[in-house]
Enzyme design. Structure first.
Site: not given
Ligand code: URA
Length: 429
Positions: A191, A165, A187, A172, A86
């Site tokens: 995932k 999320d 966050s 946010r 990621h």
């Molecule tokens: N990417 C995400 O998935 N969440 C965040 O809060 C920031 C970047």
């Protein structure tokens, strides 16, 4: 339904720098997901978290509560180990495209659930959608089959994964609370843990084109995410990498696919190749295949074969001509000298304004739009030589893109050297 906690009490606890209890955290995430906590209450809590932070227990509980808001995938029945990567997002960051098939060609399955771009950083799905026929949507069954047959999947995350999320991230985004390290870490990791990968390599970007503008903040984010992954039984490492300068020589969807294919064919820009191999080595090591050298699979064409199989399995034609923008505009070097700076954020905003990215999540993107770079910091340039080529289908966008490029590069006298962080800054495990 009578509620076990009161949203205002939870907000006041965090406003007063207190610790949220496990019960408060589980409740507030669940109640927000079902609509019993209002957006204005959650945005107030998010701001209190941004200002006052959370400790490791709170972040871990918050992450788990978001995982528990949806489904969890399970790849343990696959015949090979799994590893995912990621990136916290950057300009010209196309690394997932060559990396997923490369790692698959080395015997480790890569289940990549990706997103679309918002703002100046591009989205992996937008890039792949530049390939004629390629489809981002897949069922869990299709995903399992492709992971077994091809070894790599890059597809859209379904709505069932960490729905808390999804709702909180959108909130946010419009309440100035994206940049809180506990919220970013939870966050991303909710995932990735729900996705069910066995190993995870995090590419935490540092510099103007990234969320984290300095190494200290990036280190704290990386440490928080590595701890969350490790606590959840996912072998997790993080690499801090440079995002002061765009990665590679392209920023824009089809332009980045073309560059990724060059890397898979054994060429491509040095920084893209170096970072792809560095992340591949970490993914293989984390999945227990540290004995395999990914450079061999890049050289002998196995990574390219895996790419073509991955694209075909999702309806795409890997040999089709990629879309090209209708109009171009060149930016020329104003003087002789050494290019010492090329600002990632400014190039990213230009690509976005040319049509490569979107301002609202329902906006379309232009497949051919973006910025092509003809020199990177350290290169000697001559006055009148091409520095950048801007691409778009809609030439009225050139003016705003050029505005965002003002001050984006510096040409210093010959003999000067750029003052930049290394491409790979450090590893946190
Ligand atoms: N990417 C995400 O998935 N969440 C965040 O809060 C920031 C970047």
């Amino acid at each position: 339904m009578s509620e076990s906690f009161d949203a205002v009490d939870v907000i006041i606890t965090k406003r007063g720098r207190g610790e949220l209890s496990d019960g408060q955290i589980d409740w507030v995430i669940d109640a927000y997901t079902r609509g019993a906590v209002a957006d204005e209450q959650m945005s107030s809590l998010a701001m209190a978290i941004l200002l006052n932070g959370m400790n490791r227990r709170e972040i871990s509980r918050w992450t788990n509560a978001m995982i528990n808001s949806g489904e969890r995938m399970d790849f343990s029945s696959l015949s090979r180990p799994t590893a995912d990567k990621h990136s916290t997002g950057g300009v010209g960051d196309k690394i997932t495209l060559p990396l997923a098939p490369l790692v698959a060609a080395c015997g480790v399955a890569v289940p990549q659930l990706s997103g679309r771009g918002l703002g100046h950083t591009g989205g992996t799905l937008d890039k792949l959608e530049a390939i004629p026929g390629w489809q981002a949507a897949m069922s869990n069954e299709q995903m399992m089959r492709q992971l077994e047959d091809v070894g790599a999947v890059i597809c859209a995350a379904g709505d069932g994964l960490a729905p808390a999320d999804k709702k909180l991230y959108a909130l946010r985004d419009v309440t100035g609370t994206v940049e809180a390290i506990p919220l970013i870490a939870s966050s991303i990791m909710s995932k990735k843990i729900a996705e069910g990968t066995g190993a995870l390599v995090l590419d935490v970007k540092v510099g103007s084109g990234a969320f984290m503008k300095n190494v200290e903040d990036a280190r704290e984010l990386a440490r928080t995410m590595v701890d969350l992954g490790t606590d959840a039984g996912v072998r997790t490492v993080a690499m801090l990498t440079n995002m002061q300068v765009p990665l590679g020589l392209t920023a824009g969807n089809a332009l980045e696919v073309r560059e990724s294919v060059e890397v898979l064919a054994g060429g491509g820009p040095e920084d893209v190749v170096e970072l792809t191999l560095a992340l591949a080595r970490e993914m293989l090591a984390a999945a227990g295949r540290g004995d395999v050298d990914p450079a061999d699979a890049l050289e002998d064409g196995r990574a390219m074969d895996a790419w073509k199989a991955m694209i075909r399995a999702q309806g795409g034609d890997p040999d089709a001509t990629l879309p090209v923008a209708r109009e171009t505009h060149e930016v020329l070097a104003p003087a002789d000298g050494v290019l010492t700076e090329l600002d990632a954020l400014k190039v990213g905003v230009a690509a976005w304004r040319l049509g490569a990215g979107r301002a609202r999540k329902e906006d379309p993107v232009q497949a051919g739009a973006g910025v092509e770079m003809h020199a990177k910091p350290g290169a000697t340039v001559r006055a009148g030589e091409k520095l950048l080529t801007l691409h778009t289908d809609t030439p009225e966008r050139f003016e705003r893109a050029l505005e965002s490029l003002e001050g984006s590069f510096t040409i210093a006298p010959e003999g000067s050297r750029p003052d930049l962080l290394p491409l790979v800054i450090e590893k946190i495990s």
